[in-house]
Design an enzyme around this catalytic site. Structure first.
Site, short mmCIF file in Angstrom:
data_model
loop_
_atom_site.label_atom_id
_atom_site.label_comp_id
_atom_site.label_asym_id
_atom_site.label_seq_id
_atom_site.Cartn_x
_atom_site.Cartn_y
_atom_site.Cartn_z
N HIS A 13 9.18 26.52 -80.58
CA HIS A 13 9.71 27.27 -81.72
C HIS A 13 10.81 26.56 -82.52
O HIS A 13 11.32 27.14 -83.48
CB HIS A 13 10.24 28.65 -81.32
CG HIS A 13 9.20 29.59 -80.78
ND1 HIS A 13 8.18 30.10 -81.56
CD2 HIS A 13 9.02 30.09 -79.53
CE1 HIS A 13 7.43 30.89 -80.82
NE2 HIS A 13 7.91 30.89 -79.59
N ASP A 14 11.19 25.33 -82.16
CA ASP A 14 12.22 24.65 -82.95
C ASP A 14 12.10 23.13 -82.82
O ASP A 14 13.08 22.44 -82.54
CB ASP A 14 13.62 25.12 -82.52
CG ASP A 14 14.70 24.73 -83.53
OD1 ASP A 14 14.38 24.56 -84.72
OD2 ASP A 14 15.87 24.59 -83.12
N ILE A 15 10.89 22.63 -83.08
CA ILE A 15 10.69 21.18 -83.03
C ILE A 15 11.30 20.55 -84.28
O ILE A 15 11.03 20.97 -85.40
CB ILE A 15 9.18 20.84 -82.96
CG1 ILE A 15 8.60 21.39 -81.65
CG2 ILE A 15 8.94 19.34 -83.09
CD1 ILE A 15 9.18 20.76 -80.40
N SER A 62 14.93 26.05 -88.30
CA SER A 62 15.37 24.86 -89.02
C SER A 62 14.57 24.80 -90.31
O SER A 62 13.35 24.58 -90.28
CB SER A 62 15.11 23.63 -88.15
OG SER A 62 15.82 23.77 -86.93
#
Length: 198
Positions: free
Chosen positions: A62-64, A105
């Site tokens: 969920h936040d690469i 992000s």
């Protein structure tokens, strides 16, 4: 790898593998956006293998983004910061989207996460594609001074093809990156397809 965890002087801690190479965000900053193409391809292959393994175990990151990919002393890339993945899996947490939406992000978030607050492993593939784009071109796929507009851009148009920023990027790699960032999650390649192409 996490080796151990505990509490010391009322503070929780974890002991993890030391990643002497720092993050890919650090590398990108130090290289002023001109990382060697062959290094980027190897790192993206490492990360694709890792995320494929996580996905097969039901874990979505969920936040690469470049700041969450670290390099060991031998230059191998590993994914860190699975905090959002754990929060999303925690059935005890109420209003998960409300808790995590501020963590996204804006340069790397998937269109489906923007629209619904939900994504499956294909959302990680989108974010990995956006990360790949940034690392290999030195540019983020979309750019805008207003964060809300920046996030909306991915719902409206495709980014400029990576090889148009940097001629030495092979056309097959450029196509792969754009396919990873397809607005339709169903049109994105699988991790195995990404690894095979790389």
């Amino acid at each position: 790898p996490i080796y151990t965890c505990g509490i010391f002087e009322d503070q929780p801690y974890i002991v993890m593998q030391y990643m002497a190479g720092g993050s890919l965000e650090d590398k990108l900053t130090a290289a002023k956006g001109l990382l060697p193409v062959t290094d980027v391809l190897q790192w993206m292959r490492d990360v694709s293998e890792g995320l494929d393994n996580a996905s097969r175990h039901g874990i979505i990151h969920h936040d690469i983004k470049p700041g969450n990919i670290m390099l060991d002393p031998d230059g191998n890339a590993k994914v860190g910061d699975f905090g959002i993945a754990q929060a999303m899996r925690d059935k005890r947490a109420e209003k998960i989207f409300e808790l995590t939406k501020s963590w996204i992000s804006p340069h790397y978030v998937s269109p489906e996460k923007v629209l619904s607050g939900e994504e499956d492993s294909r959302g990680d593939i989108y974010s990995l594609g956006a990360t790949f784009y940034n690392l290999i071109t030195g540019f983020t796929p979309y750019d805008h001074n207003n964060v809300e507009e920046l996030i909306k851009l991915r719902l409206q148009k495709d980014p400029v093809a990576p090889h148009q920023h940097r001629a030495e990027i092979p056309s097959e790699v450029s196509r792969l990156i754009l396919s990873m960032m397809a607005r339709d999650a169903g049109a994105r390649p699988s991790y195995r397809e990404i690894v095979k192409t790389l």
